[in-house]
Design a protein around this motif. Structure first.
Motif, PDB file in Angstrom:
ATOM      1  N   THR A   1      45.728  36.031  46.423  1.00 41.30           N
ATOM      2  CA  THR A   1      45.074  37.084  47.180  1.00 41.30           C
ATOM      3  C   THR A   1      43.962  37.663  46.341  1.00 41.30           C
ATOM      4  OG1 THR A   1      46.620  38.741  46.362  1.00 41.30           O
ATOM      5  CG2 THR A   1      47.156  37.663  48.461  1.00 41.30           C
ATOM      6  N   ILE A   2      42.984  38.221  47.030  1.00 39.25           N
ATOM      7  CA  ILE A   2      41.842  38.777  46.337  1.00 39.25           C
ATOM      8  C   ILE A   2      41.592  40.182  46.836  1.00 39.25           C
ATOM      9  CG2 ILE A   2      40.288  37.689  48.003  1.00 39.25           C
ATOM     10  CD1 ILE A   2      38.181  37.622  45.821  1.00 39.25           C
ATOM     11  N   GLN A   3      41.265  41.068  45.919  1.00 43.57           N
ATOM     12  CA  GLN A   3      40.886  42.422  46.280  1.00 43.57           C
ATOM     13  C   GLN A   3      39.368  42.496  46.314  1.00 43.57           C
ATOM     14  OE1 GLN A   3      43.440  45.747  44.612  1.00 43.57           O
ATOM     15  NE2 GLN A   3      43.748  44.191  43.062  1.00 43.57           N
ATOM     16  N   ALA A   4      38.834  42.873  47.448  1.00 46.66           N
ATOM     17  CA  ALA A   4      37.387  42.971  47.586  1.00 46.66           C
ATOM     18  C   ALA A   4      36.855  44.048  46.653  1.00 46.66           C
ATOM     19  CB  ALA A   4      37.010  43.288  49.032  1.00 46.66           C
ATOM     20  N   GLY A   5      35.867  43.679  45.846  1.00 47.39           N
ATOM     21  CA  GLY A   5      35.224  44.632  44.966  1.00 47.39           C
ATOM     22  C   GLY A   5      35.894  44.797  43.622  1.00 47.39           C
ATOM     23  N   PHE A   6      37.043  44.120  43.381  1.00 46.46           N
ATOM     24  CA  PHE A   6      37.739  44.238  42.107  1.00 46.46           C
ATOM     25  C   PHE A   6      38.105  42.841  41.612  1.00 46.46           C
ATOM     26  CE2 PHE A   6      38.362  48.325  44.106  1.00 46.46           C
ATOM     27  CZ  PHE A   6      38.098  49.198  43.068  1.00 46.46           C
ATOM     28  N   CYS A   7      38.170  42.714  40.304  1.00 49.73           N
ATOM     29  CA  CYS A   7      38.443  41.420  39.682  1.00 49.73           C
ATOM     30  C   CYS A   7      39.935  41.126  39.709  1.00 49.73           C
ATOM     31  CB  CYS A   7      37.918  41.426  38.247  1.00 49.73           C
ATOM     32  SG  CYS A   7      38.317  39.932  37.321  1.00 49.73           S
ATOM     33  N   ASP A   8      40.286  39.903  40.138  1.00 55.90           N
ATOM     34  CA  ASP A   8      41.669  39.456  40.096  1.00 55.90           C
ATOM     35  C   ASP A   8      41.926  38.770  38.763  1.00 55.90           C
ATOM     36  OD1 ASP A   8      43.043  39.893  42.786  1.00 55.90           O
ATOM     37  OD2 ASP A   8      41.086  39.127  43.347  1.00 55.90           O
ATOM     38  N   ILE A   9      42.960  39.235  38.070  1.00 51.84           N
ATOM     39  CA  ILE A   9      43.233  38.772  36.720  1.00 51.84           C
ATOM     40  C   ILE A   9      43.573  37.283  36.724  1.00 51.84           C
ATOM     41  CG2 ILE A   9      44.654  39.137  34.674  1.00 51.84           C
ATOM     42  CD1 ILE A   9      42.731  41.418  35.371  1.00 51.84           C
ATOM     43  N   ASN A  10      42.989  36.554  35.753  1.00 54.41           N
ATOM     44  CA  ASN A  10      43.201  35.121  35.560  1.00 54.41           C
ATOM     45  C   ASN A  10      42.698  34.275  36.716  1.00 54.41           C
ATOM     46  OD1 ASN A  10      44.331  35.481  33.065  1.00 54.41           O
ATOM     47  ND2 ASN A  10      46.438  35.343  33.739  1.00 54.41           N
ATOM     48  N   CYS A  11      41.884  34.832  37.592  1.00 53.30           N
ATOM     49  CA  CYS A  11      41.300  34.073  38.696  1.00 53.30           C
ATOM     50  C   CYS A  11      39.833  33.820  38.339  1.00 53.30           C
ATOM     51  CB  CYS A  11      41.436  34.844  40.007  1.00 53.30           C
ATOM     52  SG  CYS A  11      41.122  33.827  41.453  1.00 53.30           S
ATOM     53  N   CYS A  12      39.571  32.697  37.709  1.00 60.79           N
ATOM     54  CA  CYS A  12      38.249  32.441  37.133  1.00 60.79           C
ATOM     55  C   CYS A  12      37.182  32.224  38.200  1.00 60.79           C
ATOM     56  CB  CYS A  12      38.309  31.227  36.216  1.00 60.79           C
ATOM     57  SG  CYS A  12      39.444  31.445  34.811  1.00 60.79           S
ATOM     58  N   CYS A  13      37.583  31.911  39.435  1.00 57.66           N
ATOM     59  CA  CYS A  13      36.589  31.671  40.473  1.00 57.66           C
ATOM     60  C   CYS A  13      36.299  32.924  41.291  1.00 57.66           C
ATOM     61  CB  CYS A  13      37.056  30.557  41.407  1.00 57.66           C
ATOM     62  SG  CYS A  13      38.494  30.985  42.399  1.00 57.66           S
ATOM     63  N   ASP A  14      36.869  34.063  40.924  1.00 57.04           N
ATOM     64  CA  ASP A  14      36.620  35.301  41.645  1.00 57.04           C
ATOM     65  C   ASP A  14      35.217  35.793  41.305  1.00 57.04           C
ATOM     66  OD1 ASP A  14      36.666  37.671  42.971  1.00 57.04           O
ATOM     67  OD2 ASP A  14      38.418  38.489  41.950  1.00 57.04           O
ATOM     68  N   SER A  15      34.369  35.892  42.331  1.00 58.55           N
ATOM     69  CA  SER A  15      32.985  36.313  42.102  1.00 58.55           C
ATOM     70  C   SER A  15      32.890  37.769  41.671  1.00 58.55           C
ATOM     71  CB  SER A  15      32.156  36.091  43.379  1.00 58.55           C
ATOM     72  OG  SER A  15      32.730  36.798  44.471  1.00 58.55           O
ATOM     73  N   ASP A  16      33.961  38.554  41.859  1.00 61.06           N
ATOM     74  CA  ASP A  16      33.951  39.947  41.417  1.00 61.06           C
ATOM     75  C   ASP A  16      34.157  40.082  39.913  1.00 61.06           C
ATOM     76  OD1 ASP A  16      33.556  40.967  43.974  1.00 61.06           O
ATOM     77  OD2 ASP A  16      35.685  40.902  44.432  1.00 61.06           O
ATOM     78  N   CYS A  17      34.581  39.016  39.254  1.00 58.21           N
ATOM     79  CA  CYS A  17      34.859  39.068  37.820  1.00 58.21           C
ATOM     80  C   CYS A  17      33.575  38.808  37.033  1.00 58.21           C
ATOM     81  CB  CYS A  17      35.919  38.034  37.439  1.00 58.21           C
ATOM     82  SG  CYS A  17      37.531  38.302  38.225  1.00 58.21           S
ATOM     83  N   THR A  18      33.229  39.724  36.182  1.00 60.67           N
ATOM     84  CA  THR A  18      32.078  39.557  35.310  1.00 60.67           C
ATOM     85  C   THR A  18      32.499  38.864  34.020  1.00 60.67           C
ATOM     86  OG1 THR A  18      32.401  41.713  34.250  1.00 60.67           O
ATOM     87  CG2 THR A  18      31.081  41.665  36.269  1.00 60.67           C
ATOM     88  N   GLU A  19      31.500  38.527  33.195  1.00 63.15           N
ATOM     89  CA  GLU A  19      31.807  37.931  31.898  1.00 63.15           C
ATOM     90  C   GLU A  19      32.639  38.888  31.046  1.00 63.15           C
ATOM     91  OE1 GLU A  19      31.153  34.954  30.710  1.00 63.15           O
ATOM     92  OE2 GLU A  19      30.227  34.249  32.551  1.00 63.15           O
ATOM     93  N   HIS A  20      32.373  40.165  31.214  1.00 59.81           N
ATOM     94  CA  HIS A  20      33.131  41.157  30.453  1.00 59.81           C
ATOM     95  C   HIS A  20      34.577  41.211  30.922  1.00 59.81           C
ATOM     96  CE1 HIS A  20      33.649  44.567  27.819  1.00 59.81           C
ATOM     97  NE2 HIS A  20      34.067  45.328  28.815  1.00 59.81           N
ATOM     98  N   ASP A  21      34.788  41.128  32.240  1.00 60.98           N
ATOM     99  CA  ASP A  21      36.158  41.150  32.772  1.00 60.98           C
ATOM    100  C   ASP A  21      36.943  39.928  32.312  1.00 60.98           C
ATOM    101  OD1 ASP A  21      35.746  43.527  34.128  1.00 60.98           O
ATOM    102  OD2 ASP A  21      35.018  42.519  35.924  1.00 60.98           O
ATOM    103  N   SER A  22      36.280  38.780  32.259  1.00 60.88           N
ATOM    104  CA  SER A  22      37.001  37.543  31.948  1.00 60.88           C
ATOM    105  C   SER A  22      37.491  37.493  30.507  1.00 60.88           C
ATOM    106  CB  SER A  22      36.094  36.333  32.213  1.00 60.88           C
ATOM    107  OG  SER A  22      34.926  36.400  31.418  1.00 60.88           O
ATOM    108  N   LYS A  23      37.074  38.423  29.667  1.00 58.23           N
ATOM    109  CA  LYS A  23      37.552  38.444  28.291  1.00 58.23           C
ATOM    110  C   LYS A  23      39.047  38.771  28.214  1.00 58.23           C
ATOM    111  CE  LYS A  23      33.130  39.721  26.204  1.00 58.23           C
ATOM    112  NZ  LYS A  23      32.401  40.736  25.408  1.00 58.23           N
ATOM    113  N   VAL A  24      39.579  39.393  29.272  1.00 58.31           N
ATOM    114  CA  VAL A  24      40.994  39.745  29.267  1.00 58.31           C
ATOM    115  C   VAL A  24      41.869  38.591  29.771  1.00 58.31           C
ATOM    116  CG1 VAL A  24      41.192  40.661  31.615  1.00 58.31           C
ATOM    117  CG2 VAL A  24      42.506  41.704  29.776  1.00 58.31           C
ATOM    118  N   PHE A  25      41.236  37.516  30.312  1.00 58.63           N
ATOM    119  CA  PHE A  25      41.995  36.395  30.860  1.00 58.63           C
ATOM    120  C   PHE A  25      42.703  35.642  29.737  1.00 58.63           C
ATOM    121  CE2 PHE A  25      39.110  35.694  34.815  1.00 58.63           C
ATOM    122  CZ  PHE A  25      39.363  36.988  35.186  1.00 58.63           C
ATOM    123  N   SER A  26      43.887  35.113  30.069  1.00 57.21           N
ATOM    124  CA  SER A  26      44.592  34.229  29.148  1.00 57.21           C
ATOM    125  C   SER A  26      44.638  32.797  29.667  1.00 57.21           C
ATOM    126  CB  SER A  26      46.024  34.726  28.917  1.00 57.21           C
ATOM    127  OG  SER A  26      46.751  34.695  30.124  1.00 57.21           O
TER     128      SER A  26
END
Length: 744
Positions: free
Chosen positions: A174-199
């Motif tokens: 599931t995706i939340q509109a306007g917010f980054c989904d954790i560990n979902c690398c194809c989510d367009s809401d995730c910025t490069e800064h957000d993806s730093k928290v991904f494992s």
């Protein structure tokens, strides 16, 4: 809510050195899973087979689970024991295995193991039978933690299970509109800064075979946040740094469907396809507290408690039901559990709310300083806990209310019954606030204590939840997005675009209540690659039957079949405005990114009625619809599961005549019931994938001017020097020849 039913046996054991064996077993689940029937743990009888040394238990297992997620699916945890010649019970081994979610019969072989220590521990195990055992079941549940153990393989336990699954196709990402989904690398809401928290990337799988001749493994990882360097040098002098081989493509998505006739030609030779679910494997590593970077998904949260740095943990049950173990709370991992408290004394700190709030949680490890342990920690680095005392279902809560908990003579007043931590975060920025909600109760016997941890994006709107269909392209089991073409006229210019409606967002079918009547509020979303047939009934009651009654029945039927469309008047112009997203990207409103829905045999409101002495009849009723969906693999290197939809055709059935018995008597009501049937069929037109091998490159090899010096020189040289020269030439030519063979 999905349901999983497991029926079977803990069948037998083999390859154990001991002969008289029995096993303690339990089933462990993660967040969102709940057992509604059956016993989740038990013990087999002791069995001995002196001939084949394969004891047979056939111990029954019957469990019924409900779940809201695929993550944390059931695992079988085993402890095998034996009885020695002195009638002493000894521990033998552990075992853990995942339970498949695919319906049907499964015979699972669970390989067991036991921990081993140094030479002294091995001597005790050899002569005294005192095998090392684990203190916490966390090591069994989390496979990554077991990599830190030194173990020895033991025997195999066979588990036979019949798996029954229901409504599992309703769950996915599931995706939340306007917010980054954790560990979902194809989510367009995730910025490069957000993806730093991904494992990890839960939506990305690499199925390509690795070639050890390359200097590195391809494809590269977009982010490398681990301590490992993703580079592997082959065990040879030479390796391929780069090549000119073209990537593997499947170019069938270039096919264009312009009209109904071309659609028919395509689907005429294609049969419905089938698919299998692929479950993402969890890959979270256990790590110690690291002050050099921010939290990553799966990292343990740390607290400052009594001038010491400690992991944030909560009670949980082990193989039994009592609160004997602890669970470390991990960053961005929701968690729900329960266990039983039996020690109703003032010595049990887990009965008092103060035990769960008298500490601060480190919010941003990268800003943490060791001096903060003994002095006040700034709020930007450490977060205190906001306390709420609640009643009932945790809806009515009072902030900062102080309640005194006391225990006397095995009776406790205002003991902690349920705890819910709500942790608001901002991704890579860390934790922003922590709220804890307590539900207290007076207890006099052993009682069930519940724990829950929830993570929320700060300032997130939870109502904006849209299930993902894949990016780029659809993936199996995900919904299909529909839209309506609109026309915008400005300055004598007409611009056509696709409007995505958040109410009518999916391609849906009518579904029935338990009574069989079509639901007016719930509809079944069509899942990609799911060939399906659904049926429900439309009922119209009237005390004055006429043609308008038949028209009403027809309108309700067409509305049930086409409720995924945004209009209510069934005109041909409105049918021509319906589109389906080609790749599941709803943010693109360009008409080229959507494909038109072709309606074959659009329904007409030409309905007639007829009344006889014993029957009433409606003629020309449409009762069914067929959806034909043409798709293919996406034209993207390295993709073997993402698809694009090339065309959709909706065909309504021919009008039929239906009869019902006429109501006899005064002021009676005629009941007209019509069965509505929906079919969905997917057609895969992907071209076969082919490998295109490029021709070998031209080699321009040059040797130093004195390479053949021993042969060209007229000077005399001894035999030893000449021998070394010849060996040098031979080795060099071998490497060149080997490289030529590899390239060609």
């Amino acid at each position: 809510m999905a349901e999983l039913h497991l029926i079977g046996t803990i069948a037998s054991a083999r390859d154990f050195r001991q002969s008289r064996l029995f096993s303690k077993w339990s089933f462990s689940t993660g967040n969102g899973w709940k057992i509604i029937n059956g016993c989740s743990e038990g013990q087999t009888q002791e069995c001995c087979d002196p001939y084949s040394n394969e004891p047979v238990w056939d111990h029954p297992v019957d469990l019924h689970f409900t779940t809201k997620t695929l993550q944390g699916s059931p695992k079988a945890l085993l402890q095998v024991f034996c009885r020695d010649d002195f009638n002493k019970i000894l521990f033998v081994s552990y075992g853990v295995c995942s339970i498949p979610l695919k319906p049907g019969f499964h015979s699972i072989e669970c390989h067991t193991w036991k921990p081993i220590g140094d030479w002294q521990d091995r001597l005790k195990d050899k002569f005294l039978g005192t095998t090392l055992q684990l203190k916490s079941p966390d090591v069994l549940v989390n496979a990554d933690d077991r990599f830190e153990l030194l173990t020895e393989s033991m025997g195999i336990v066979r588990i036979d299970l019949h798996v029954l699954a229901k409504n599992f196709d309703k769950f996915g990402f599931t995706i939340q509109a306007g917010f980054c989904d954790i560990n979902c690398c194809c989510d367009s809401d995730c910025t490069e800064h957000d993806s730093k928290v991904f494992s990890r990337c839960i939506d990305r799988e690499i199925d390509k075979e690795k070639d050890s001749w390359y200097c590195h493994e391809k494809p590269f990882f977009r982010h490398n946040e681990t301590r490992f360097i993703f580079k592997k040098i082959v065990d040879s002098l030479f390796c391929i740094a780069s090549d000119n081989l073209p990537p593997m493509y499947s170019a069938s998505s270039d096919l264009q469907i312009e009209d109904k006739s071309s659609f028919k030609n395509i689907i005429s030779n294609n049969k419905p396809s089938s698919f299998k679910w692929k479950l993402d494997k969890k890959n979270i590593s256990f790590q110690n507290f690291n002050v050099s970077s921010q939290y990553h998904y799966g990292d343990i949260l740390w607290t400052i408690n009594k001038n010491s740095l400690q992991p944030f943990d909560l009670p949980q049950s082990g193989f039994g039901k009592m609160c004997d173990f602890k669970k470390a709370v991990r960053f961005l991992e929701d968690w729900t559990s329960s266990c039983y408290q039996s020690n109703l004394t003032n010595n049990n700190i887990y009965l008092f709310p103060s035990n769960f709030i008298n500490f601060t949680i480190i919010a941003t490890p990268s800003k943490f300083n060791s001096q903060y342990i003994v002095q006040d920690c700034p709020k930007a680095v450490c977060q205190s806990i906001n306390v709420f005392i609640c009643s009932g279902s945790l809806i009515v809560c009072n902030a900062n209310e102080t309640v005194k908990t006391t225990c006397s003579e095995n009776i406790c007043y205002n003991a902690v019954k349920k705890i819910v931590y709500v942790i608001q975060h901002n991704g890579s920025e860390g934790i922003k606030s922590i709220d804890v909600h307590f539900r207290l109760a007076n207890v006099s016997n052993s009682f069930k204590q519940e724990f829950e941890v929830r993570y929320k994006w700060i300032n997130a709107n939870e109502s904006l939840i849209i299930e993902r269909s894949g990016n780029p392209g659809y993936i199996a089991g995900k919904p299909i997005f529909v839209g309506t073409q609109l026309l915008n006229k400005t300055n004598d210019m007409e611009i056509k675009y696709i409007a995505f409606n958040k109410i009518y967002k999916y391609l849906t079918l009518p579904m029935a209540y338990k009574s069989g009547i079509c639901s007016e509020t719930e509809r079944y979303p069509v899942k990609f690659l799911e060939n399906i047939k659904l049926k429900c009934s439309i009922v119209v009651e009237t005390s004055n039957f006429s043609t308008s009654t038949c028209v009403k029945l027809q309108n309700r039927t067409i509305e049930a079949l086409t409720s995924f469309m945004t209009f209510k008047n069934f005109e041909q112009t409105n049918f021509d405005r319906q589109f389906v997203s080609k790749s599941g990207n709803i943010s693109d409103n360009n008409t080229k990114s959507w494909t038109k829905i072709f309606f074959e045999k659009s329904p007409q409101n030409i309905i007639s009625a007829r009344i006889t002495e014993s029957e009433i009849q409606c003629s020309g009723l449409v009762t069914s619809v067929i959806f034909d969906i043409v798709h293919s693999l996406i034209s993207k290197p390295g993709s073997d599961k993402n698809h694009v939809i090339l065309g959709v055709q909706v065909a309504f059935s021919q009008g039929v005549d239906l009869k019902w018995p006429k109501c006899i008597g005064k002021n009676c009501t005629d009941i007209l019931q019509l069965d509505v049937v929906s079919f969905v069929s997917f057609h895969d037109v992907s071209k076969p994938t082919r490998y295109h091998i490029a021709g070998g490159p031209n080699l321009d090899i040059s040797l130093p001017y004195d390479f053949f010096y021993p042969f060209l020189s007229h000077s005399r040289s001894n035999g030893t020097t000449l021998k070394f020269k010849l060996i040098h030439i031979y080795i060099t030519l071998c490497f060149i020849f080997k490289a030529l063979l590899r390239i060609t």
